[in-house]
Enzyme design. Sequence first.
Site, PDB file in Angstrom:
ATOM      1  N   ASP A 190       0.873  -1.172   0.000  1.00  0.00           N
ATOM      2  CA  ASP A 190       0.000   0.000   0.000  1.00  0.00           C
ATOM      3  C   ASP A 190       0.912   1.224   0.000  1.00  0.00           C
ATOM      4  O   ASP A 190       2.138   1.085  -0.106  1.00  0.00           O
ATOM      5  CB  ASP A 190      -0.953  -0.010   1.212  1.00  0.00           C
ATOM      6  CG  ASP A 190      -2.289   0.652   0.879  1.00  0.00           C
ATOM      7  OD1 ASP A 190      -2.282   1.829   0.490  1.00  0.00           O
ATOM      8  OD2 ASP A 190      -3.342  -0.007   0.991  1.00  0.00           O
ATOM      9  N   HIS A 265      -2.916   3.338  -4.668  1.00  0.00           N
ATOM     10  CA  HIS A 265      -2.307   2.864  -3.412  1.00  0.00           C
ATOM     11  C   HIS A 265      -0.889   2.336  -3.645  1.00  0.00           C
ATOM     12  O   HIS A 265      -0.470   1.383  -2.984  1.00  0.00           O
ATOM     13  CB  HIS A 265      -3.175   1.763  -2.779  1.00  0.00           C
ATOM     14  CG  HIS A 265      -4.426   2.292  -2.140  1.00  0.00           C
ATOM     15  ND1 HIS A 265      -4.474   2.720  -0.830  1.00  0.00           N
ATOM     16  CD2 HIS A 265      -5.679   2.493  -2.629  1.00  0.00           C
ATOM     17  CE1 HIS A 265      -5.693   3.142  -0.550  1.00  0.00           C
ATOM     18  NE2 HIS A 265      -6.453   3.021  -1.623  1.00  0.00           N
ATOM     19  N   GLU A 332      -9.943   2.835  -5.056  1.00  0.00           N
ATOM     20  CA  GLU A 332      -9.665   4.239  -4.724  1.00  0.00           C
ATOM     21  C   GLU A 332      -8.516   4.821  -5.554  1.00  0.00           C
ATOM     22  O   GLU A 332      -7.617   5.473  -5.018  1.00  0.00           O
ATOM     23  CB  GLU A 332      -9.314   4.369  -3.234  1.00  0.00           C
ATOM     24  CG  GLU A 332     -10.443   3.935  -2.329  1.00  0.00           C
ATOM     25  CD  GLU A 332     -10.100   4.080  -0.852  1.00  0.00           C
ATOM     26  OE1 GLU A 332     -10.911   4.674  -0.134  1.00  0.00           O
ATOM     27  OE2 GLU A 332      -9.025   3.595  -0.419  1.00  0.00           O
ATOM     28  N   PHE A 424     -13.123  -4.568  10.402  1.00  0.00           N
ATOM     29  CA  PHE A 424     -12.809  -4.762  11.820  1.00  0.00           C
ATOM     30  C   PHE A 424     -11.845  -3.696  12.344  1.00  0.00           C
ATOM     31  O   PHE A 424     -11.412  -3.769  13.488  1.00  0.00           O
ATOM     32  CB  PHE A 424     -12.265  -6.171  12.067  1.00  0.00           C
ATOM     33  CG  PHE A 424     -13.320  -7.262  12.024  1.00  0.00           C
ATOM     34  CD1 PHE A 424     -14.642  -6.977  11.703  1.00  0.00           C
ATOM     35  CD2 PHE A 424     -12.994  -8.581  12.324  1.00  0.00           C
ATOM     36  CE1 PHE A 424     -15.611  -7.969  11.665  1.00  0.00           C
ATOM     37  CE2 PHE A 424     -13.954  -9.591  12.300  1.00  0.00           C
ATOM     38  CZ  PHE A 424     -15.264  -9.280  11.966  1.00  0.00           C
ATOM     39  N   TRP A 473      -7.772  -3.266   8.541  1.00  0.00           N
ATOM     40  CA  TRP A 473      -6.837  -2.227   8.085  1.00  0.00           C
ATOM     41  C   TRP A 473      -6.070  -1.744   9.310  1.00  0.00           C
ATOM     42  O   TRP A 473      -6.640  -1.631  10.404  1.00  0.00           O
ATOM     43  CB  TRP A 473      -7.605  -1.090   7.407  1.00  0.00           C
ATOM     44  CG  TRP A 473      -8.397  -1.591   6.238  1.00  0.00           C
ATOM     45  CD1 TRP A 473      -9.725  -1.884   6.202  1.00  0.00           C
ATOM     46  CD2 TRP A 473      -7.881  -1.919   4.943  1.00  0.00           C
ATOM     47  NE1 TRP A 473     -10.066  -2.369   4.962  1.00  0.00           N
ATOM     48  CE2 TRP A 473      -8.960  -2.394   4.167  1.00  0.00           C
ATOM     49  CE3 TRP A 473      -6.611  -1.864   4.357  1.00  0.00           C
ATOM     50  CZ2 TRP A 473      -8.818  -2.804   2.843  1.00  0.00           C
ATOM     51  CZ3 TRP A 473      -6.473  -2.262   3.036  1.00  0.00           C
ATOM     52  CH2 TRP A 473      -7.567  -2.734   2.291  1.00  0.00           C
ATOM     53  N   GLU A 475      -4.120   1.148  10.009  1.00  0.00           N
ATOM     54  CA  GLU A 475      -3.642   2.515  10.255  1.00  0.00           C
ATOM     55  C   GLU A 475      -3.467   2.797  11.743  1.00  0.00           C
ATOM     56  O   GLU A 475      -2.525   3.472  12.152  1.00  0.00           O
ATOM     57  CB  GLU A 475      -4.628   3.548   9.681  1.00  0.00           C
ATOM     58  CG  GLU A 475      -4.622   3.677   8.171  1.00  0.00           C
ATOM     59  CD  GLU A 475      -5.641   2.774   7.507  1.00  0.00           C
ATOM     60  OE1 GLU A 475      -6.084   1.787   8.148  1.00  0.00           O
ATOM     61  OE2 GLU A 475      -5.989   3.040   6.340  1.00  0.00           O
TER      62      GLU A 475
HETATM   63  C1  ACM Z   1     -10.608  -0.318   0.705  1.00  0.00           C
HETATM   64  O1  ACM Z   1     -11.051  -0.250   1.871  1.00  0.00           O
HETATM   65  N1  ACM Z   1     -10.053   0.743   0.148  1.00  0.00           N
HETATM   66  C2  ACM Z   1     -10.704  -1.527  -0.070  1.00  0.00           C
END
Ligand code: ACM
Length: 766
Positions: A190, A265, A332, A424, A473, A475
Amino acid sequence: MKKIFLILFLSFSLHSIAQPVAIIPKPVKMELKEGSFTIDRNTSLEFDSKLSNLRNTVSFFSNFVNDVSGIRLHQHWKNGKKIYLKIRKEKVVGDEGYLLSVTPQSIVITANDPKGIFYGIQTLIQTLPKERTNAALQIPSIEITDYPRFQWRGMHLDVSRHFFTPNTIRMYIDLLSAYKFNTFHWHLSDDQGWRLEIKKYPKLTSVGAWRADRRGILWSQSQPTQPGEPTTYGGFYTQEQAREIVRYAAERNITIVPEFDVPGHSAAAITAYPFLSCSGKQQTMITGGIYPKDYESTLDVGKDSVYTFLENVLTEVMKIFPSKYIHIGGDEVDKSPWAKDSACQRLMRKENLKDLDELQSYFIRRMEKFLNAHGKKLIGWDEILEGGVAPEATVMSWRGESGGIAAAKQHHYVVMTPGEPLYFDHYQAGPEGEPLAFGGMNTLKMVYDYNPVPKELSPDEAKYILGAQANLWAEMIQSETHVEYMILPRMLALAETDWTPLPEKNYDDFYNRVQQKFREFDQEGLTYCEGNFNVTFVPGSRNGKLNVTLQSEIPGAQIYYTTDGSYPGAGSILYNGSVNIDSSMKIRAVVVQNGIVKSKVPSQQSFVVDKVSGLNVNYQFPPSTQYMANGINSLTDGIRGTLAVNKYWHGFAGNDMIATIELPETETIHEVSAGFLQRYSDWIFLPQWMKVEVSDDGQNFHEAGKVKNDISPEEMQLLIKDFKIDFSSVPCRYIRVTAKNLGVCPPGHPGEGKPAWLFADEIVVY
Ligand code: ACM
């Protein structure tokens, strides 16, 4: 259901000190019998030695038994009782299912395939303790027939935003495997990091895997790596490590689907190899959510050299990952660099591509052709539908279910992973007292109640739904314990959604089994969320009078509340059916379980009571189905909107709000107000003006007052404004409130010229 659970629990404890049977996901068919099988030093594990592919499973179980008891299971031992593993044609259970029969004399697991045997073993393990014990290892007598509802039972992990070590990945795989998931979607690249060694392009990891250390700074405020600043934070998997993890996963019935997220990304790859972007400019690694102006994160899909690069990367990837699917992202994508890029423009002319969506579609199709030629299948996020989906592609639906529905209707396979409830990284409780999370709220119950087959699909189309997957994810997540916390226990709810037949699902029964798993998590040292102890307020009305229902997703818990603003506790009013709202008030409520207040802070909701509370609202143009708040009468339910778009607002796309309310009898009124939201970034603008008209007969209206907006549509601050009109008292039976939509987004706005949203909340009349 709950009663049955308790009875099974009791009948067991009469015969043994075995664990209560709490199997997740719940088997298709399960019957508990009298007695139990005891594993002791004479027990042997028997299988046909020609079936060498059972060896891993045999060691897996033997090691588990040895870890918790010190017992070594024999193989082919004359004495003692036996556990048999048998591969035999069993039509009903398919290639992942199994039959399990436990009697005091023997245990037999039968399946068509070693995968089924492995799941039978995982079920057995769920009946045993998870820590070293001196107690007898007793497995209750039981007959199980079991097989999954869906073939794709997935969990995803983002290792780009924060890197996790191979040990953490193995822990993740262990959990997936224990709950009969079969797919691990490994998000390996990413913007903030490239995580797999690629021999032909060493800078992908020597540059793209490392960034300045910004731990301790909020993701959204994390500045890019400065030129010359040490890049010490990150990491990557060597090919050898990745191969070892693939092997580890395969021994546990898990296929790893690797994702390399392109053509968007892709900032980490571009930072390593600037020729991949349209500008070719050098840049430093970003470290979080701050992207400098003109930062490059999109590949230049007009250049052949970019395709050569990707094909070389994928050639190495395919040698490591035997998975049928390769995930190429596609989400995105900032396509704006393509509009100004000569190579992209040339390609569009040559291939007769009419817009940038078709250019992206060309890119995806070309990647698919390459993958197909190597015996692989392409899967991508639902944006790959834009501009036309590639012929064989499988779609992962994340922006709700609409992409998945569209794909299934076009006979493309689909994995459902809608943001609500399957992201999640969102809160599962609180948010008070919870670790900072990325988005809204996806509770255990929301995940449990999710059905991956949307009602919009015919039975034929529904066959294209492969299953459901949750995404984590990272972050906001930097540690292994935080990973555990975000997935436990929510992944157990998804496990049951993906495995158990719909008619067999029951939340209260599941919740009780989860409580048993909490004890096992404690034994294993796993970190988990104890539950969502919020109280939800559901407004309603009866005969034109407001009331509210208080709900908790904790089965068997009590709710205590106050209406006088005081702090609630177990000595406050016990909730027992809906509460009448006969004057303006604030309700504060807590969830109490076994006499203990479990809510970290009280949930609270204010109610405004006025002359139209609880009355029906008739709209000339209905609100958008996306923004229906508490239903069609949400503007008279006593609840004000908040700064979040999904909280209690009615949204109107391009239309005016024209709302008429009939009073039960003629009344004198002198003031009408309504609230509106401005949220520039989401195309939501205050109305140009609001007007109030009154009528005796619902036919002939006359204007009582009008008020103009005095805030610029260019105001970017998030704000709520009440438009209020005072007038001399008038008797009337009907009130019509009109709020004039701005019409279109203003000049300079990203949506310039496109329909503007109008968001309205409570209409208050005195
Ligand atoms: C995504 O959450 N951009 C797949």
